[in-house]
Design a protein around this motif. Structure first.
Motif, PDB file in Angstrom:
ATOM      1  N   GLU A 194       0.832  -1.205   0.000  1.00 51.70           N
ATOM      2  CA  GLU A 194       0.000   0.000   0.000  1.00 51.70           C
ATOM      3  C   GLU A 194       0.865   1.253   0.000  1.00 51.70           C
ATOM      4  O   GLU A 194       0.511   2.261  -0.603  1.00 51.70           O
ATOM      5  CB  GLU A 194      -0.949   0.018   1.203  1.00 51.70           C
ATOM      6  N   ASP A 211       0.143   4.206  -2.519  1.00 49.80           N
ATOM      7  CA  ASP A 211      -0.446   5.490  -2.122  1.00 49.80           C
ATOM      8  C   ASP A 211       0.580   6.582  -1.871  1.00 49.80           C
ATOM      9  O   ASP A 211       0.217   7.742  -1.748  1.00 49.80           O
ATOM     10  CB  ASP A 211      -1.302   5.300  -0.861  1.00 49.80           C
ATOM     11  N   ASP A 249      -7.867  -3.260   9.322  1.00 46.63           N
ATOM     12  CA  ASP A 249      -8.501  -2.305   8.419  1.00 46.63           C
ATOM     13  C   ASP A 249      -7.481  -1.286   7.937  1.00 46.63           C
ATOM     14  O   ASP A 249      -6.295  -1.369   8.261  1.00 46.63           O
ATOM     15  CB  ASP A 249      -9.727  -1.643   9.052  1.00 46.63           C
ATOM     16  N   VAL A 250      -7.971  -0.338   7.144  1.00 45.32           N
ATOM     17  CA  VAL A 250      -7.049   0.611   6.526  1.00 45.32           C
ATOM     18  C   VAL A 250      -6.284   1.394   7.587  1.00 45.32           C
ATOM     19  O   VAL A 250      -5.116   1.716   7.413  1.00 45.32           O
ATOM     20  CB  VAL A 250      -7.797   1.536   5.543  1.00 45.32           C
ATOM     21  N   GLU A 251      -6.920   1.659   8.738  1.00 44.46           N
ATOM     22  CA  GLU A 251      -6.226   2.419   9.782  1.00 44.46           C
ATOM     23  C   GLU A 251      -5.027   1.633  10.320  1.00 44.46           C
ATOM     24  O   GLU A 251      -3.989   2.211  10.643  1.00 44.46           O
ATOM     25  CB  GLU A 251      -7.189   2.766  10.926  1.00 44.46           C
ATOM     26  N   LEU A 276      -2.353   2.053   7.710  1.00 46.69           N
ATOM     27  CA  LEU A 276      -1.806   3.416   7.708  1.00 46.69           C
ATOM     28  C   LEU A 276      -0.888   3.613   8.908  1.00 46.69           C
ATOM     29  O   LEU A 276       0.174   4.220   8.791  1.00 46.69           O
ATOM     30  CB  LEU A 276      -2.940   4.444   7.714  1.00 46.69           C
ATOM     31  N   ALA A 277      -1.293   3.071  10.059  1.00 51.46           N
ATOM     32  CA  ALA A 277      -0.465   3.217  11.257  1.00 51.46           C
ATOM     33  C   ALA A 277       0.902   2.579  11.011  1.00 51.46           C
ATOM     34  O   ALA A 277       1.934   3.142  11.376  1.00 51.46           O
ATOM     35  CB  ALA A 277      -1.152   2.575  12.456  1.00 51.46           C
ATOM     36  N   PHE A 288       2.858   4.855   8.512  1.00 56.40           N
ATOM     37  CA  PHE A 288       3.345   6.118   9.069  1.00 56.40           C
ATOM     38  C   PHE A 288       4.411   5.903  10.131  1.00 56.40           C
ATOM     39  O   PHE A 288       5.219   6.790  10.396  1.00 56.40           O
ATOM     40  CB  PHE A 288       2.187   6.941   9.636  1.00 56.40           C
ATOM     41  N   SER A 289       4.406   4.712  10.750  1.00 53.18           N
ATOM     42  CA  SER A 289       5.439   4.500  11.746  1.00 53.18           C
ATOM     43  C   SER A 289       6.733   3.985  11.103  1.00 53.18           C
ATOM     44  O   SER A 289       7.797   4.087  11.691  1.00 53.18           O
ATOM     45  CB  SER A 289       4.958   3.545  12.843  1.00 53.18           C
ATOM     46  N   SER A 290       6.629   3.413   9.893  1.00 50.32           N
ATOM     47  CA  SER A 290       7.861   2.904   9.267  1.00 50.32           C
ATOM     48  C   SER A 290       8.504   3.889   8.314  1.00 50.32           C
ATOM     49  O   SER A 290       9.696   3.855   8.110  1.00 50.32           O
ATOM     50  CB  SER A 290       7.601   1.633   8.467  1.00 50.32           C
ATOM     51  N   PHE A 291       7.670   4.687   7.665  1.00 49.06           N
ATOM     52  CA  PHE A 291       8.218   5.564   6.632  1.00 49.06           C
ATOM     53  C   PHE A 291       7.926   7.019   6.966  1.00 49.06           C
ATOM     54  O   PHE A 291       6.889   7.328   7.537  1.00 49.06           O
ATOM     55  CB  PHE A 291       7.617   5.227   5.268  1.00 49.06           C
ATOM     56  N   ILE A 297       6.536   9.835   5.760  1.00 44.47           N
ATOM     57  CA  ILE A 297       5.656  10.341   4.721  1.00 44.47           C
ATOM     58  C   ILE A 297       5.433  11.823   4.965  1.00 44.47           C
ATOM     59  O   ILE A 297       5.265  12.242   6.095  1.00 44.47           O
ATOM     60  CB  ILE A 297       4.275   9.637   4.788  1.00 44.47           C
TER      61      ILE A 297
END
Lengths: 622, 427
Positions: B168, B172, B411-413, B416-417, B420-423, B425
């Motif tokens: 993902e 995205d 789920d998508v959250e 996303l978590a 956002f914690s690995s990259f 963005i």
């Protein structure tokens, strides 16, 4: 109903406001757009770009419904790039750098040229309420405007607070005053409010940047546009520059963290994780010694450069110091310092799927006020709120969108069912039917609906119908021709000899087969124009997945059709836990599908709601 | 509309167990048991056969045509003999039919409601039942996922989230600071999860047996000493927990407690060619039950070849050891070799139950099988550059959704978590 000055009044001339007002006017409502100042219409207050992943999808959908954002962005586009060009059409998103001045001018033109739509200049300070329904607005000069429905698109203006370092002052956007009176009035409605923040980078003078030593990012050779109707660019095209922060930049930022509004503890609002300030990046990803910065021109005749990737709330002197530590920016002049802005938003769970406020009839909300971020998200909501405010005023059926037909539907459902915990931005990963909801088929998905509800004008309707005819004809050629693997291999299409007969449409679904490869077998395919050919390829490519998801989409649609009236009384359902009752009362789902997505929902609870719905249905028909 | 099925009576051993099938394919699904036509609303006594023609059970079958049924859809009910082995096999066969899937809690009720077959007061009564079923499933899952299996499942979850998040992220967040080619890492993650899933899928059946007991069939030619052996074992008072004579079938069952493991011994009709119709039916049943059993003890004469396909770990012994001196054999008369046999059985089943750090129910097996299908597809696509991340991600999503009940909702959250914690963005 007593005579009103307008059917619909839209407050705000940003992206949500423009598409809201235009949509309301398109479906025949006498509409007014109220803006603080004429020059506020079509302003891009953040970065000078439209589209991207998920966002580009939204713009395509707006365009498929004859909305304005797509065609205005095409007019203003100075660098077009199709993102994910190599990753499959479902996840390709059109994006463009836009010339701010052209964007504003073209948007103003769209609004002024639109029949049924007037522009009013003034500050809205209050609502007029009659028997519980919003029936108009009060302006700062005391004058009143009556309306059947009001769409509020005030962005970050509701009690906006701008932070630069340890300084803060009220404002809706740099140079604009905040809407505080309206904020207080919103609070009096008892709507649940929250606080979010977002940030911007300093704006740079492009003439002081050493472009020659920078990597440059040009646009695509064959630009892909937002609007299904656009055929060519309207302006010369430019490139963006790419530079990077370095250890020295990070040192300066680290040394001054305490002076940042964010880190100094001046900000309570929640910022987006996907758009962190440079302070955040340096702190949270301390192991990285460099972050990339895109230098985006704000226009052809504008020297302003938007350095994407370094939004900040550090004091102006620190901003200058760290920016000048970056390659090619050593001599740069800052035209306007970056800042963070905090603002009120309304918990979108208090809205229904038309973006109407549940407890305040006649009031619709769209854009950042609902906790979203981004021009595209705002415009898409504007369209939904605008068309429904108009339908409401005209006494016609609402126009709603679902998770299975559009990104617009995904967003509206996410907002109204789950609410937001950070500024909401669209991603393609939010769409469970991503392979069906593509940018390339937005018209196939939505233009028909748009024609039906009056959103789409005759010009687009006739272009659309002709396109659908061509597609239909091409699809029939492909599905009617059934061949064996032997025939395919003989004609140069490599396939395993499994003896299975396939239609050419099925063959086209293999990723490495193009329509040209099938012309030897079905000569008439050569007669199809290029656009039709590539559209058929895209449709075929995902056909098996779309089929696989069919049961899911059907079940979803069935549940979406089971509407739950807004006055539905969950209190009388005996088997329902108090916790669920409470959640249902907050979200007030518009239909059974939405109810099912509420966290903690059980099959038994859904069965109870459904049986109650069935009973009231029977009682009504009896 | 999917056709759904589930065990409609209480799980575990019972005189009769009812499997309900509802949906457009309810009738056609029965063809997997060799049944094609059925009268409506009449009880029919039919033989259920597997696709190989083996007899699974003799069952009472009821068919209700839409809309005159509990759910308002076509409904078939199989009244089976309440043996866990038969039920598990039946559910297994149904689950493998394309278009059929196990019903979720409350799903029959939901369909009945959709079709106007129930009113609010009936639903209110049922709501408690549905809730308790949901709760029971949740508790069951908790039991299953505690301890060692819980750790395994957590690894699946973590690795699947990571793999999905990687894909993902490249979709995205292009232009952002994310790796451009994540395929090797995704592949490695999926490879590990697949191997572990396969292991659990193999172990899941053992787990089912551990809860309901292992079945051991004693087979052999007529007069090979099978019944004597069973009687001898049954005579060991301490070992016997209960004894149920197969009522309608001539397969005798004896339940024993074997070093703490519940084991059911089956005595079957002797295997031989016969022209006698009644005996032939008995032999066919014996074969069917023996096939379903967890282990077979074949009593063999010297020089005789087994008339039955034997499986891994099945025991071949010489019966009537009392008649031959010193031979490796077992005798139900003298008890010769019986202790060694019990030791062998205990060893085999303890070893098998040690494998059981695993998913228990058929539901989980089906979930795992489905997920494996999607993961294998995803893996194949990762190796083929013609396939884009969009379709690979879709296969992965489907896999994760199939495993919902095991790994919890992703789920998508969640994704996303992870992203956002690995990259970093934030263009």
């Amino acid at each position: 109903m007593k005579h009103s000055d307008f059917d619909v009044v839209v407050v705000g001339g940003g992206h949500a406001g423009c598409d809201a007002a235009h949509a309301a006017a398109r479906v025949g409502a006498k509409t007014a757009l109220i803006t603080l100042k004429m020059s506020g219409i079509g302003v891009m207050s953040c970065n000078p770009a439209i589209g991207g992943l998920g966002k580009g999808h939204l713009v395509r959908e707006i365009d498929a419904l004859d909305g304005v954002m797509g065609r205005v962005a095409d007019k203003a586009g100075i660098q077009f790039r199709l993102l994910n060009r190599r990753k499959g059409p479902a996840v390709q998103g059109p994006r463009a750098q836009a010339d701010r001045a052209i964007y504003k001018a073209e948007m103003l033109k769209e609004i002024t040229d639109c029949p049924n739509l007037s522009i009013l200049v003034g500050e809205v300070t209050d609502f007029v309420i009659e028997s519980g329904r919003v029936s108009g607005l009060v302006l700062a000069d005391g004058s009143k405007i009556s309306a059947c429905a009001v769409v509020l698109t005030t962005g970050t203006f509701l009690r906006g607070l701008i932070h630069i370092g340890d300084k803060s002052f009220p404002g809706g956007r740099m140079g604009d005053s905040a809407a505080n009176l309206l904020g207080e009035r919103m609070e009096s409605f008892g709507l649940p409010l929250g606080r979010l923040k977002t940030g911007t980078p300093p704006r740079l003078d492009g003439r002081t940047i050493d472009w020659d030593i920078l990597e440059s990012q040009p646009g695509d050779d064959a630009p892909v546009f937002f609007s299904f109707l656009t055929k060519s660019t309207s302006t010369p095209q430019v490139s963006c520059g790419i530079t990077h922060t370095n250890e020295k930049t990070h040192e300066i930022i680290r040394a001054n963290l305490a002076r940042s509004a964010m880190y100094g503890g001046h900000i309570d609002g929640v910022g987006p994780r996907y758009c962190p300030s440079i302070e955040d990046k340096v702190v949270r990803f301390s192991e990285k010694d460099s972050h990339q910065v895109f230098l985006e021109p704000e226009g052809l005749n504008d020297h302003t450069i938007y350095p994407n990737g370094i939004s900040t709330s550090l004091p102006a002197d620190v901003q200058e110091e760290y920016v000048r530590s970056i390659k090619a920016l050593e001599e740069v002049k800052i035209l306007q310092p970056g800042y963070a802005i905090e603002y009120d938003f309304v918990d979108p769970r208090s809205l229904d799927n038309r973006l109407a406020v549940n407890d305040v009839p006649g009031l619709y909300l769209a854009g950042q006020i609902n906790g979203t971020t981004g021009y595209e998200e705002a415009a898409a909501q504007g369209l939904v709120a605008g068309v429904n405010a108009a339908k409401d005023a005209l006494g016609q059926d609402p126009v709603t969108f679902t998770r299975s037909d559009s990104y617009i539907g995904v967003m509206i459902d996410d907002l109204t069912t789950r609410g937001v915990s950070e500024p909401y931005r669209m991603f393609t990963s939010r769409a469970e039917f991503r392979l069906s909801l593509r940018a390339d088929n937005a018209d196939q998905r939505l233009t028909g609906l748009g024609i039906e509800c009056g959103l789409v004008g005759p010009n687009r309707a006739s272009i659309f119908r002709a396109k659908m005819d061509r597609l239909e004809k091409g699809r029939a050629m492909l599905t009617d021709c059934v061949v064996t693997p032997k025939t395919l291999n003989k004609n140069g299409v490599k396939i395993s000899e499994d003896g299975k007969q396939r239609s050419l449409y099925q063959v086209l679904s293999f990723p490495d087969v193009a329509i040209q490869d099938l012309v030897k077998i079905e000569e008439d395919l050569a007669l199809l124009d290029g656009e039709t050919q590539s559209q058929l390829k895209n449709d075929a490519l995902y056909a098996t997945y779309v089929e696989r998801q069919q049961k899911d989409t059907e079940a979803l649609k069935r549940d979406e059709l089971r509407e739950i009236p807004s006055n539905f009384d969950y209190g009388v359902l005996d088997g329902l836990s108090n916790e669920l009752k409470l959640k249902l009362k907050v979200v007030r789902p518009s239909n059974l599908a939405q109810a099912g997505r509420i966290e903690g929902m059980t099959p038994a609870a859904l069965a109870l709601i459904l049986s109650r719905l069935n009973r009231s249905l029977r009682e009504r028909s009896a | 509309m999917d056709t759904i099925f589930a065990l409609a009576s209480a799980p575990g051993r019972a005189g009769v167990s009812v499997v309900r099938i509802s949906g457009p394919d309810a009738l056609s699904a029965l063809s997997c048991f060799g049944i094609s036509t059925l009268p409506q609303r009449l009880a029919s006594l039919r033989m259920l056969r597997t696709s190989d023609g083996e007899v699974l059970d003799q069952a009472l079958i009821l068919f209700f045509q839409a809309p005159n049924s509990f759910t308002g859809e076509d409904v078939a009910e199989l009244h089976l003999h309440g043996s866990p082995a038969i039920i598990s096999r039946t559910l297994h066969i149904l689950g493998d039919i394309p278009g059929l899937r196990m019903a979720e809690a409350g799903e029959f009720t939901r369909r009945a409601l959709e079709n106007g077959k129930m009113d609010l007061s009936q639903v209110e009564g049922l709501a408690d039942l549905i809730d308790s079923e949901t709760e029971a499933q949740r508790r069951q899952a908790q039991r299953v996922f505690s301890g060692k299996l819980g750790d395994i499942v957590q690894v699946w979850r973590k690795d699947l989230i990571r793999a999905a998040a990687l894909l993902e992220a490249t979709i995205d967040f292009v232009d952002e600071d994310v790796p451009i080619n994540v395929r090797p890492e995704v592949q490695e993650l999926l490879f590990g999860v697949e191997a572990s899933l396969r292991e659990q899928a193999a172990g899941a059946e053992v787990a089912e047996r551990v809860r309901t007991g292992f079945e051991v069939a004693i087979i052999g030619a007529p007069n090979a000493g099978k019944s004597t052996l069973l009687n001898y074992l049954a005579g060991r008072d301490a070992a016997i927990t209960s004894s149920v004579a197969g009522t309608t079938r001539d397969v005798i069952e004896v339940r024993m407690d074997l070093r703490g493991l519940p084991v059911t011994l089956l005595d079957t009709a002797g295997l031989r060619e016969t022209d006698d119709v009644v005996e032939a039916i008995g032999i066919e049943r014996a074969r069917a039950r023996a096939e379903l059993a967890d282990l077979r003890i074949y009593l063999l004469e010297p020089g005789e070849a087994p008339k039955f396909p034997l499986k891994h770990e099945d025991l071949i012994l010489r019966g009537k050891a009392d008649l031959f001196d010193g031979a490796e054999g077992v005798s139900g008369i003298t008890g010769q070799g019986v202790d060694r046999l019990i030791d062998q059985l205990a060893d085999i089943f303890s070893a098998r139950s040690a494998l059981v750090a695993t998913a228990t129910r058929e539901r989980h097996r089906l979930a795992i099988i489905r997920a494996l299908g999607y993961l294998e597809a995803a893996e194949a696509m990762l190796n083929n550059s013609a396939y884009g991340e969009d379709v690979i991600a879709e296969e992965l999503r489907s896999a994760i959704r199939s495993l919902d009940s095991l790994v919890g909702k992703v789920d998508v959250e969640t994704l996303l978590a992870e992203i956002f914690s690995s990259f970093c963005i934030g263009k």
